[in-house]
Design a protein around this motif. Structure first.
Motif, PDB file in Angstrom:
ATOM      1  N   THR A   1      47.804 -86.875 -46.776  1.00  0.00           N
ATOM      2  CA  THR A   1      47.401 -88.105 -46.082  1.00  0.00           C
ATOM      3  C   THR A   1      48.644 -88.919 -45.723  1.00  0.00           C
ATOM      4  O   THR A   1      49.745 -88.667 -46.226  1.00  0.00           O
ATOM      5  CB  THR A   1      46.477 -88.962 -46.969  1.00  0.00           C
TER       6      THR A   1
ATOM      7  N   GLN B   1      53.426 -88.688 -44.293  1.00  0.00           N
ATOM      8  CA  GLN B   1      52.937 -87.770 -45.312  1.00  0.00           C
ATOM      9  C   GLN B   1      54.093 -87.422 -46.239  1.00  0.00           C
ATOM     10  O   GLN B   1      55.141 -86.956 -45.781  1.00  0.00           O
ATOM     11  CB  GLN B   1      52.391 -86.489 -44.672  1.00  0.00           C
TER      12      GLN B   1
ATOM     13  N   ASN C   1      43.732 -92.229 -43.746  1.00  0.00           N
ATOM     14  CA  ASN C   1      43.226 -90.861 -43.729  1.00  0.00           C
ATOM     15  C   ASN C   1      41.953 -90.788 -42.895  1.00  0.00           C
ATOM     16  O   ASN C   1      40.931 -91.391 -43.239  1.00  0.00           O
ATOM     17  CB  ASN C   1      42.938 -90.386 -45.162  1.00  0.00           C
TER      18      ASN C   1
END
Length: 233
Positions: A124, A146, A174
């Motif tokens: 995420t 990320q 996300n």
């Protein structure tokens, strides 16, 4: 006359015997107090009490060894949705490798280490920010990205911003969902957290007190002669 005298003496002895037994029972009853009841409970139930207290002493140590399981109260852990992030702070030039969490005692160059405890967050986009409170001015910012290695090491020189209260912001992005979590900490305001927390220190003190009472009771029992029944005169 002699027979009458003997019979009279036997009658007096038979009359006085129940009175003596009653007085002895009364003395034992009057000596029974809440304190003696406590000593008796500790003497007879000391094994169970010590077992409970030892468990109370051991469990926090076990939890601290692995930083607690999910759902446990750990003030250095941030819940981000269903995932958990662990926060640590180090001041190598001032305190070597000692780790801090909510209380950073010295103002200086500080390493703020953020660790993912799970693997889902690695896939995420996560954004990190540190602000000084209550004004909310930014002192550190990590762009959303990320972090596949699961660790962020942020270096902040708090001498530029001074002692005070700070707030770590963690924002997870996300699939269009945003989750924002926070962890407060202070710099230069308080002494370092005690290496022996109260949940460990208090049970230890109680165990010592119980051993002290048991030792006192054993010494007292040794000094007292065994009690026997009152003999009739």
């Amino acid at each position: 006359m002699k027979t009458t005298s003997i019979d009279s003496q036997q009658y007096n002895n038979a009359t006085h015997l129940p009175t003596k037994q009653y007085n002895t029972l009364n003395r034992h009853k009057n000596s029974f107090s809440p304190l003696s009841a406590l000593f008796s409970l500790i003497r007879h139930k000391s094994g169970a009490l010590l077992s409970i207290l030892c468990l109370t002493l051991i469990l926090p140590l076990t939890a601290n060894a692995h930083r607690g399981a999910k759902g446990e109260v750990d003030t250095c852990r941030i819940s981000v949705g269903t995932e958990v992030i662990h926060f640590s702070a180090y001041t190598p030039a001032l305190s070597g490798g000692k780790s801090y969490c909510h209380i950073i005692p010295d103002v200086g160059l500080t390493d703020l280490v953020i660790d993912y405890e799970g693997k889902k967050l690695r896939h995420t986009t996560v954004e990190f920010e540190v602000t000084k409170e209550p004004e909310g001015s930014r002192v550190y910012y990590h762009n959303p990205e990320q972090i596949t290695k699961g660790t962020v090491d942020a270096k902040v020189d708090f001498r530029k911003y001074g002692k005070g209260d700070y707030l770590l912001h963690v924002t997870v992005l996300n699939q269009g969902e945003t989750i924002d979590s926070h962890l407060p900490f202070s710099v230069g305001l308080e002494q370092a957290e005690s290496p022996i927390p109260n949940k460990i220190l208090i049970p230890f003190i109680i165990v010592v007190l119980i051993f002290g009472v048991m030792f006192y009771m054993s010494r007292t029992n040794k000094k007292q002669p065994p009690s026997g029944g009152d003999s009739a005169v």
